[in-house]
Write a protein that holds these residues in place. Structure first.
Motif, short mmCIF file in Angstrom:
data_model
loop_
_atom_site.label_atom_id
_atom_site.label_comp_id
_atom_site.label_asym_id
_atom_site.label_seq_id
_atom_site.Cartn_x
_atom_site.Cartn_y
_atom_site.Cartn_z
N GLU A 1 11.47 -85.15 -43.63
CA GLU A 1 12.49 -84.32 -42.99
C GLU A 1 12.31 -84.30 -41.48
O GLU A 1 13.29 -84.31 -40.72
CB GLU A 1 12.41 -82.89 -43.54
N ALA A 2 11.06 -84.29 -41.03
CA ALA A 2 10.80 -84.28 -39.59
C ALA A 2 11.25 -85.59 -38.95
O ALA A 2 11.76 -85.59 -37.82
CB ALA A 2 9.31 -84.05 -39.33
N VAL A 3 11.08 -86.71 -39.64
CA VAL A 3 11.56 -88.00 -39.13
C VAL A 3 13.07 -87.97 -38.95
O VAL A 3 13.61 -88.45 -37.94
CB VAL A 3 11.13 -89.15 -40.08
N ILE A 4 13.77 -87.41 -39.93
CA ILE A 4 15.24 -87.33 -39.85
C ILE A 4 15.67 -86.44 -38.69
O ILE A 4 16.57 -86.79 -37.91
CB ILE A 4 15.82 -86.83 -41.19
N LEU A 5 15.04 -85.29 -38.54
CA LEU A 5 15.37 -84.37 -37.45
C LEU A 5 15.10 -85.03 -36.09
O LEU A 5 15.90 -84.89 -35.16
CB LEU A 5 14.57 -83.08 -37.58
N GLU A 6 13.99 -85.75 -36.00
CA GLU A 6 13.68 -86.42 -34.74
C GLU A 6 14.68 -87.53 -34.43
O GLU A 6 15.05 -87.75 -33.26
CB GLU A 6 12.25 -86.98 -34.79
N ALA A 7 15.16 -88.22 -35.46
CA ALA A 7 16.19 -89.25 -35.26
C ALA A 7 17.49 -88.61 -34.79
O ALA A 7 18.17 -89.12 -33.89
CB ALA A 7 16.41 -90.04 -36.54
N LEU A 8 17.86 -87.48 -35.39
CA LEU A 8 19.07 -86.78 -34.97
C LEU A 8 18.95 -86.28 -33.53
O LEU A 8 19.93 -86.28 -32.78
CB LEU A 8 19.34 -85.58 -35.90
N ARG A 9 17.74 -85.88 -33.15
CA ARG A 9 17.53 -85.40 -31.78
C ARG A 9 17.58 -86.53 -30.76
O ARG A 9 18.38 -86.51 -29.83
CB ARG A 9 16.16 -84.69 -31.67
N ILE A 10 16.72 -87.51 -30.94
CA ILE A 10 16.51 -88.51 -29.89
C ILE A 10 17.69 -89.47 -29.76
O ILE A 10 17.96 -89.99 -28.69
CB ILE A 10 15.20 -89.29 -30.14
N SER A 11 18.44 -89.65 -30.84
CA SER A 11 19.60 -90.56 -30.79
C SER A 11 20.86 -89.84 -30.34
O SER A 11 21.57 -90.32 -29.46
CB SER A 11 19.82 -91.21 -32.16
N THR A 12 21.16 -88.70 -30.96
CA THR A 12 22.35 -87.90 -30.62
C THR A 12 23.54 -88.81 -30.39
O THR A 12 24.05 -88.96 -29.26
CB THR A 12 22.10 -87.00 -29.38
N VAL A 13 24.00 -89.45 -31.46
CA VAL A 13 25.05 -90.47 -31.33
C VAL A 13 26.37 -89.87 -30.84
O VAL A 13 27.18 -90.57 -30.22
CB VAL A 13 25.26 -91.22 -32.66
N ALA A 14 26.62 -88.59 -31.10
CA ALA A 14 27.77 -87.91 -30.50
C ALA A 14 27.27 -87.22 -29.24
O ALA A 14 27.06 -86.01 -29.20
CB ALA A 14 28.39 -86.91 -31.48
N ALA A 15 27.10 -88.01 -28.18
CA ALA A 15 26.39 -87.55 -26.98
C ALA A 15 27.05 -86.35 -26.32
O ALA A 15 26.37 -85.50 -25.75
CB ALA A 15 26.28 -88.70 -25.98
N MET A 16 28.38 -86.26 -26.36
CA MET A 16 29.11 -85.13 -25.77
C MET A 16 29.85 -84.34 -26.84
O MET A 16 30.78 -83.59 -26.54
CB MET A 16 30.10 -85.63 -24.72
N GLY A 17 29.41 -84.49 -28.09
CA GLY A 17 30.11 -83.83 -29.19
C GLY A 17 31.55 -84.32 -29.28
O GLY A 17 31.90 -85.39 -28.79
N ILE A 18 32.39 -83.55 -29.92
CA ILE A 18 33.84 -83.80 -29.91
C ILE A 18 34.44 -82.84 -28.91
O ILE A 18 34.13 -81.65 -28.93
CB ILE A 18 34.45 -83.60 -31.31
N PRO A 19 35.28 -83.32 -27.99
CA PRO A 19 35.75 -82.45 -26.90
C PRO A 19 36.52 -81.24 -27.39
O PRO A 19 37.30 -81.32 -28.34
CB PRO A 19 36.64 -83.38 -26.06
N HIS A 20 36.28 -80.12 -26.74
CA HIS A 20 37.04 -78.90 -26.97
C HIS A 20 38.14 -78.80 -25.92
O HIS A 20 38.17 -79.55 -24.94
CB HIS A 20 36.12 -77.68 -26.88
N LYS A 21 39.04 -77.84 -26.11
CA LYS A 21 40.08 -77.57 -25.12
C LYS A 21 40.32 -76.08 -25.04
O LYS A 21 40.32 -75.39 -26.07
CB LYS A 21 41.40 -78.27 -25.51
N ALA A 22 40.49 -75.58 -23.84
CA ALA A 22 40.79 -74.16 -23.66
C ALA A 22 42.22 -73.89 -24.14
O ALA A 22 43.17 -74.46 -23.62
CB ALA A 22 40.63 -73.76 -22.20
N MET A 23 42.36 -73.02 -25.14
CA MET A 23 43.67 -72.70 -25.70
C MET A 23 44.42 -71.68 -24.84
O MET A 23 45.61 -71.45 -25.03
CB MET A 23 43.51 -72.16 -27.12
#
Length: 486
Positions: free
Chosen positions: A346-368
């Motif tokens: 589980e720690a390997v998976i969490l570290e992969a999710l952290r260090i890679s962060t393939v969605a580097a800026m997430g999905i953009p939000h917009k002020a409604m």
């Protein structure tokens, strides 16, 4: 000569508008007329290569709430855990951008699950989640489907054992099959050429742009001037091909659907349409299929591929992982119930999710609506980018560039869950496939590493951890050899 006067007034107004920033707008680089900060971004990319690195460098100068003008777009980049959590949980920031780059994929309308908002998004998400659950989404039966696809992948790796394989897209078909069986009632062979072509189209669509929307969104009029240069021509072609694929699947379903016995999500939605319930239009169905195809494939595949890279670069981590698999699972096939005992995995998976962060800026939000964030004014319609990569790789982590799973293990050998690790977002827009993605990562990792040692082919260089830019980050091409352990 009246037209000269009109043109002059238009240019003056356009220049004034493009320079003008709202009162108390967040600080940022000086913008130019019409282009805003686009030229500055282009120049910065020559040095920093990746958009998220540019935003990080600029945020270090201008602050955790940085205001940009990208052509016609007001864009605010938000850095830091507390601000990211705040934006993610505030309803007025739950919108999605209106830029052409995001609307092209949905018939230039706000449709579907990912880039819609308001009533359309609420309807789509509620209906699709209900349909998916009717066929086992989120239930125990999903585990069996993940394992079935993982078995097919392992069988393929056994056939090709010892041979160099290009690893970058090896998980695409299995990942598609897991969800596509619920959506369209079918699965594809791991070597299916048509599906490989479609995965290539999806990959290209993610590389023609970035999460700010790029020139397609910031200067949309350029599609009439230089459509090839700004990616408009390619984007049209890609979505035309993808929609042709969806049309074939829908036509097959229409020809064989039984209103009393729906086989999958498409059947349910078609039956609703046939009965005039007006749940969705055909365009909405296309976009929902696209969302479900794209969302899971790119993020899970890219994360898994980066995880393999780090195991190749850190053979000691690979050995510890296999030691835990052998001790806790043995030679039987791993199942999700094993997760609670497999702390290092589980720690390997969490570290992969952290260090890679393939969605580097997430999905953009917009002020409604007009809003205040910190000490600054955020105008209605502003695109908000959340710096997830910096959140996961900033200096607040000890040795952030080092792949070290132990950071997620407590002194009494339990999994440490850091509140600063948010790979699936937060709030109402949190990824609806998070549970499935986490299960896929565990099953794929344990099944493959149980059966194989992985190594770089003789004579090949070590794979690079430097990503390829795009809407999501992906790995540069590399080969890998899978050697059977037993």
């Amino acid at each position: 000569m009246m037209w000269i006067l009109f043109v002059t007034i238009f240019i003056v107004l356009l220049t004034y508008w493009s320079f003008k920033k709202p009162k108390n707008y967040p600080p940022g680089p000086i913008s130019l007329p019409i282009f805003g900060n686009l030229l500055s971004v282009w120049i910065a990319l020559k040095t920093y290569k990746l958009h998220h690195v540019v935003w990080k460098k600029w945020s270090e100068k201008y602050g955790n709430i940085m205001g940009l003008k990208l052509g016609v777009l007001d864009v605010v980049v938000v850095t830091g855990k507390d601000l990211i959590i705040e934006v993610s949980n505030r309803e007025e920031f739950d919108g999605r951008p209106d830029g052409l780059a995001f609307l092209m994929r949905s018939f230039e309308k706000k449709l579907g699950l990912v880039f819609s908002d308001g009533k359309i998004w609420n309807k789509s998400r509620k209906t699709v989640v209900k349909c998916l659950r009717n066929f086992g989404f989120g239930s125990r039966s999903m585990e069996y489907q993940i394992i079935e696809e993982c078995n097919a992948l392992v069988d393929y790796l056994v056939e090709t054992a010892g041979q160099p394989i290009k690893a970058n897209h090896m998980f695409n078909v299995p990942i598609i099959n897991i969800l596509w069986k619920l959506v369209a009632g079918k699965r594809y062979d791991i070597k299916d050429e048509r599906l490989e072509q479609l995965c290539t189209l999806v990959y290209r669509s993610f590389k023609t742009n970035n999460m700010s929307g790029g020139p397609l969104s910031s200067l949309p009029f350029l599609r009439y001037v230089i459509p090839d240069t700004i990616g408009y021509t390619e984007a049209k072609m890609i979505h035309r091909e993808l929609n042709a694929f969806f049309s074939e699947i829908i036509a097959e379903h229409k020809a064989t659907v039984d209103p009393k016995n729906p086989r999958d999500v498409i059947d349910i939605l078609l039956i609703d349409m046939m009965q005039n319930k007006e749940i969705f239009t055909m365009e909405e169905l296309h976009v929902i299929m696209l969302d479900l195809l794209e969302a899971g494939v790119e993020t899970v595949n890219n994360t898994t591929v980066f995880m393999l890279i780090h195991l190749l670069l850190n053979p000691d981590v690979q050995a510890k992982l296999q030691k835990e698999i052998d001790a806790e699972v043995g030679t039987r096939k791993p199942i999700l119930d094993d997760r609670s005992r497999m702390v290092y995995t589980e720690a390997v998976i969490l570290e992969a999710l952290r260090i890679s962060t393939v969605a580097a800026m997430g999905i953009p939000h917009k002020a409604m609506e007009d809003a205040k964030l910190g000490d600054y004014f955020i105008p209605k319609g502003t695109v908000i980018l959340l710096s997830a990569y910096e959140l996961h790789n900033g200096d607040h982590w000890k040795e952030p560039t080092v792949f070290r799973p132990e950071r997620f293990i407590t002194s009494d050998n339990k999994v440490r869950h850091e509140d600063g690790l948010l790979p699936f977002g937060l709030g109402k827009r949190r990824c609806m496939g998070e549970g499935l993605a986490r299960s896929e990562l565990f099953i794929f990792l344990t099944h493959v590493l149980q059966r194989f040692n992985i190594k770089v082919p003789d004579g090949d260089p070590l794979p690079s951890t430097e990503p390829v830019d795009g809407i999501t980050l992906s790995a540069k091409d590399f080969n890998i050899v899978f050697e059977p352990r037993f």
